[in-house]
Design an enzyme around this catalytic site. Structure first.
Site, PDB file in Angstrom:
ATOM      1  N   THR A   1       0.835  -1.213   0.000  1.00  0.00           N
ATOM      2  CA  THR A   1       0.000   0.000   0.000  1.00  0.00           C
ATOM      3  C   THR A   1       0.868   1.260   0.000  1.00  0.00           C
ATOM      4  OG1 THR A   1      -0.254   0.093   2.404  1.00  0.00           O
ATOM      5  CG2 THR A   1      -1.905  -1.165   1.189  1.00  0.00           C
TER       6      THR A   1
ATOM      7  N   HIS B   1       8.463   3.678   8.922  1.00  0.00           N
ATOM      8  CA  HIS B   1       8.260   2.812  10.085  1.00  0.00           C
ATOM      9  C   HIS B   1       6.937   3.193  10.745  1.00  0.00           C
ATOM     10  CE1 HIS B   1       9.288   0.138  13.331  1.00  0.00           C
ATOM     11  NE2 HIS B   1       8.874   1.066  14.164  1.00  0.00           N
TER      12      HIS B   1
HETATM   13  C1  GAR Z   1       3.753  -0.653   6.713  1.00  0.00           C
HETATM   14  O1  GAR Z   1       2.949  -0.357   7.820  1.00  0.00           O
HETATM   15  C2  GAR Z   1       5.193  -0.276   7.001  1.00  0.00           C
HETATM   16  O2  GAR Z   1       5.318   0.892   7.760  1.00  0.00           O
HETATM   17  C3  GAR Z   1       5.651  -1.468   7.773  1.00  0.00           C
HETATM   18  O3  GAR Z   1       5.067  -2.570   7.117  1.00  0.00           O
HETATM   19  C4  GAR Z   1       3.844  -2.170   6.499  1.00  0.00           C
HETATM   20  C5  GAR Z   1       3.890  -2.538   5.023  1.00  0.00           C
HETATM   21  O4  GAR Z   1       2.661  -2.311   4.408  1.00  0.00           O
HETATM   22  N1  GAR Z   1       7.083  -1.541   7.811  1.00  0.00           N
HETATM   23  C6  GAR Z   1       7.752  -2.004   8.859  1.00  0.00           C
HETATM   24  O5  GAR Z   1       7.208  -2.455   9.850  1.00  0.00           O
HETATM   25  C7  GAR Z   1       9.259  -1.951   8.735  1.00  0.00           C
HETATM   26  N2  GAR Z   1       9.879  -2.000  10.026  1.00  0.00           N
HETATM   27  P1  GAR Z   1       2.527  -2.178   2.829  1.00  0.00           P
HETATM   28  O6  GAR Z   1       3.223  -3.382   2.196  1.00  0.00           O
HETATM   29  O7  GAR Z   1       1.043  -2.196   2.582  1.00  0.00           O
HETATM   30  O8  GAR Z   1       3.174  -0.868   2.412  1.00  0.00           O
END
Ligand code: GAR
Length: 208
Positions: free
Chosen positions: A13, A110
């Site tokens: 996302t 993050h």
């Molecule tokens: C997001 O919330 C990002 O901030 C987190 O993983 C999710 C990925 O969502 N990242 C971490 O936790 C890194 N430490 P997405 O694939 O839908 O962008």
């Protein structure tokens, strides 16, 4: 114009927020031209293909050591003429060789207000579970530069988000994404591409 490579592992996302910002002309002086996934089944890869962007998959487990993996990742990034790396939900820890090849040229999002709920083991829903366990009333998201310390580089942007009493990790994750991550990440990437961020003594200075 900076060539941007986005590293992903899951739903993508945040990648989508970057692609949407790019189509609205909001990423100034930068162009997303490659998406690299640590997971061959990541939905983020579908998003990239739909946007007609080159994709690659690199699996940590196919390399014997972390050093070999880092070297292969650097080669892949160079093959795609990468100037700026965006970690958008990338769940593999990147090592010194990558950080040294791209000093102040790696940005991460993050899902908490660093220095809270960050570092090794804090990723994805675990971050939101930890915030709920601690009973905090406010959490948020941080966009920061990446150095050798996990979640330790200079902070570029932060935005606070309310925690509700009936939140689950999933509902909190969604609110943090909607209210903070999807807005901050494209803004920070655009500022970097425009050369508006300088790092002095480990802190970021934004030239408006
Ligand atoms: C997001 O919330 C990002 O901030 C987190 O993983 C999710 C990925 O969502 N990242 C971490 O936790 C890194 N430490 P997405 O694939 O839908 O962008």
């Amino acid at each position: 114009m900076l060539n941007i490579t986005v590293l992903v592992s899951g739903g993508g996302t945040n990648l989508q927020a970057l692609l949407d910002a790019q189509s609205r002309g909001e990423i100034q002086n930068g162009q997303i031209h490659c998406v690299i996934s640590s997971n061959p089944n990541a939905y983020a890869l579908e998003r990239a293909k739909k946007a007609e962007i080159d994709t690659e998959v690199i699996l940590r487990k196919t390399f014997e050591t972390a050093e070999q993996y880092d070297q292969a990742l650097v080669e892949l990034l160079k093959k795609h003429d990468t100037d700026l790396i965006v970690l958008a939900g990338f769940m593999t820890i990147i090592g010194r060789a990558v950080v040294e090849a791209y000093p102040n040229r790696i940005v991460n999002v993050h899902p908490a207000l660093i220095p809270s709920f960050c570092g090794k083991g804090y990723y994805g829903l675990r971050v939101h579970q930890a915030a709920l366990d601690a009973g905090v009333r406010i959490t948020g998201a941080t966009v920061h530069l990446v150095d050798e310390v996990c979640d330790g580089g200079a902070i570029l942007m932060q935005k606070a988000v309310e925690v509700r009493q009936d939140d689950t990790p999933e509902s909190l994750q969604r609110r943090v994404m909607e209210q903070a991550e999807w807005k901050l990440l494209p803004q920070a990437v655009s500022l970097i591409c425009q050369g508006k961020i300088q790092v002095q003594n480990g802190k970021a200075i934004i030239k408006e």
